[in-house]
Enzyme design. Structure first.
Site, PDB file in Angstrom:
ATOM      1  N   HIS A  21       0.841  -1.208   0.000  1.00  0.00           N
ATOM      2  CA  HIS A  21       0.000   0.000   0.000  1.00  0.00           C
ATOM      3  C   HIS A  21       0.875   1.257   0.000  1.00  0.00           C
ATOM      4  O   HIS A  21       0.703   2.146  -0.843  1.00  0.00           O
ATOM      5  CB  HIS A  21      -0.911  -0.006   1.226  1.00  0.00           C
ATOM      6  CG  HIS A  21      -1.826   1.173   1.299  1.00  0.00           C
ATOM      7  ND1 HIS A  21      -3.126   1.149   0.838  1.00  0.00           N
ATOM      8  CD2 HIS A  21      -1.636   2.436   1.784  1.00  0.00           C
ATOM      9  CE1 HIS A  21      -3.685   2.332   1.016  1.00  0.00           C
ATOM     10  NE2 HIS A  21      -2.802   3.124   1.599  1.00  0.00           N
ATOM     11  N   GLU A  22       1.810   1.306   0.936  1.00  0.00           N
ATOM     12  CA  GLU A  22       2.662   2.496   1.033  1.00  0.00           C
ATOM     13  C   GLU A  22       3.650   2.584  -0.126  1.00  0.00           C
ATOM     14  O   GLU A  22       4.024   3.673  -0.549  1.00  0.00           O
ATOM     15  CB  GLU A  22       3.415   2.487   2.366  1.00  0.00           C
ATOM     16  CG  GLU A  22       2.512   2.523   3.595  1.00  0.00           C
ATOM     17  CD  GLU A  22       1.543   3.685   3.580  1.00  0.00           C
ATOM     18  OE1 GLU A  22       1.864   4.734   2.991  1.00  0.00           O
ATOM     19  OE2 GLU A  22       0.444   3.546   4.154  1.00  0.00           O
ATOM     20  N   HIS A  25       2.036   4.540  -2.892  1.00  0.00           N
ATOM     21  CA  HIS A  25       2.161   5.987  -2.672  1.00  0.00           C
ATOM     22  C   HIS A  25       3.569   6.472  -3.020  1.00  0.00           C
ATOM     23  O   HIS A  25       3.747   7.456  -3.736  1.00  0.00           O
ATOM     24  CB  HIS A  25       1.867   6.329  -1.210  1.00  0.00           C
ATOM     25  CG  HIS A  25       0.440   6.130  -0.801  1.00  0.00           C
ATOM     26  ND1 HIS A  25      -0.620   6.540  -1.577  1.00  0.00           N
ATOM     27  CD2 HIS A  25      -0.105   5.588   0.326  1.00  0.00           C
ATOM     28  CE1 HIS A  25      -1.756   6.254  -0.960  1.00  0.00           C
ATOM     29  NE2 HIS A  25      -1.471   5.666   0.190  1.00  0.00           N
TER      30      HIS A  25
END
Length: 418
Positions: A21-22, A25
């Site tokens: 997820h990170e 980003h």
């Protein structure tokens, strides 16, 4: 399964879900030229930290998420002020490092008093050295060192807010998208590993139940019910049983390669009409096309179920025991991990999908709320006041933490109460 192995599986699952997820980003932030200061798994005190390139990678104590900290998301705070005495290290005549303290004994430093500076737009520092004023350009990747901590400066063009709405939207959206992709891959792996159901197979038989009285055995394969071929349609089987309370149901079974006939009479056990047996499946090897279709159907079904759950939260149609915090999730994950690798893969896929959908909700502090602010900016042609947006996210974060505390407290109570 040994408790240590289960613990390692849970840690690995959490690490993969949050890291991807990170990473989404961070990857798109760097592609847009945004300075990513920190890539963190967990919150709270640092357990492990190392720096590679411009980014510091950290593992933190509390396993309740993670973050990719980008320059400009919060106000840039550097301990530099006019009138301050500093030491600077030059590289080809430009400032590469600026020390705000503890510089007296460091070699090869130029010490002076700051008369003027700009570390975001024009990138310069004017120093008064031995009564003379000197103006120095600052390298775009220069560092400010305070109390031994190095902080790279962030020129305006390296900050999150300086990028186009599309670049920022893509950077925020990438996190949930990575979780959706991971969920699909895991559902695909599960479908390949579990195989394609062909027939329903009986699992554990409850002692004293109608199934036990009818001499049904674990491993029996159901071929037909009341003359109707069932195949792998467990929903149809349950429907036929629930519509036959007190009436004999005729089953054609395959037991060890031999077809046999049995009659069982469903009764009300608890709140439902059952015969008292668990259901499993006889399977065959999955083909590539079937695996893709099965994974998509599984993910679509789970998405609908997750959305139904969120709808209940909005309407208030839920009990506290319906929610699970970190403690409850770990407990349930441990139970699934003990059942085998395949159930753990499917559960990880479900959690990844849940994480993606949850983050896309328009709730302050979540990715969905930030995307809403970006859409408003695109429509208005100018951004929302950063201070107001930060306040909204702060309030949202505080409310989420309060909910997390309440749910975790309830999880702990349930854990001790069995």
């Amino acid at each position: 399964m040994h408790s240590i192995e289960i613990g390692l599986q849970i840690i690995l699952m959490f690490f993969v879900l949050v890291s991807l997820h990170e990473f989404g980003h961070m990857f798109f932030a760097k592609r847009a030229g945004i300075l990513v200061r920190e890539f963190a798994i967990g919150f709270g005190p640092k357990l492990f930290s190392y720096k590679r390139g411009e980014t510091r990678y950290t593992l933190r104590l509390l396993p309740i998420g993670g973050f990719a900290r980008m320059a400009g998301e919060d106000p840039e705070i550097l301990q530099v002020a006019t009138g301050q005495t500093v030491g600077v290290r030059l590289q080809n005549g430009k400032i590469a490092q600026l020390f705000t303290d503890r510089f007296e004994r460091l070699p090869n430093l130029l010490v002076g008093e700051i008369e003027d500076f700009d570390l975001e737009d024009r990138l310069f520092v004017t120093l008064k050295v031995d009564g003379e004023t000197h103006r120095f350009d600052v390298l775009p990747k220069a560092e400010v060192v305070s109390e031994g901590k190095e902080t790279q400066i962030a020129p305006k063009d390296r900050q999150f807010g300086s990028k186009t709405v599309f670049q920022r939207f893509l950077t925020i959206l990438a996190g949930p998208v990575m979780n959706v992709l991971l969920a699909f891959v895991l559902f695909l792996i599960y479908t390949l590993a579990a195989g394609v159901p062909t027939h329903i197979k009986l699992g554990t038989i409850e002692a004293g139940s109608p199934a036990a009285q009818a001499d049904l055995k674990q491993g029996d394969v159901i071929l037909s019910v009341n003359g109707e071929n069932i195949g792998s349609d467990s929903n149809r089987l349950v429907e036929l049983i629930q519509n036959s309370a007190g009436e004999p149901v005729r089953l054609i079974l395959n037991r060890g390669g031999e077809q046999i006939q049995k009659e069982v009479t469903p009764v009300k056990l608890g709140d439902t009409i059952r015969i008292g047996t668990a259901l499993g499946f006889e399977t065959r090897r999955t083909q590539a096309g079937e695996a893709i279709t099965g994974a998509w159907n599984d993910m679509t079904y789970m998405t609908k179920q997750i959305l139904v759950g969120f709808k209940k939260l909005v309407t208030g149609d839920f009990k506290m025991d319906d929610l699970a915090g970190p403690v409850g999730t770990v407990k349930f994950t441990a139970e699934i991990a003990s059942a085998g690798v395949a159930p753990m893969i499917r559960w990880s896929a479900l959690l990844s999908l849940y994480l993606a959908i949850f983050n896309l909700l328009p709730v302050p502090a979540l990715d969905g709320s930030r995307l809403v602010f970006l859409l408003v900016e695109a429509v208005r042609g100018k951004p929302v006041d950063p201070n107001r947006e930060s306040l909204v996210h702060f309030i949202g974060f505080a409310m989420l933490m309060l909910l997390m505390i309440a749910v975790t407290y309830n999880d702990i109570l349930n854990l001790f109460q069995g």
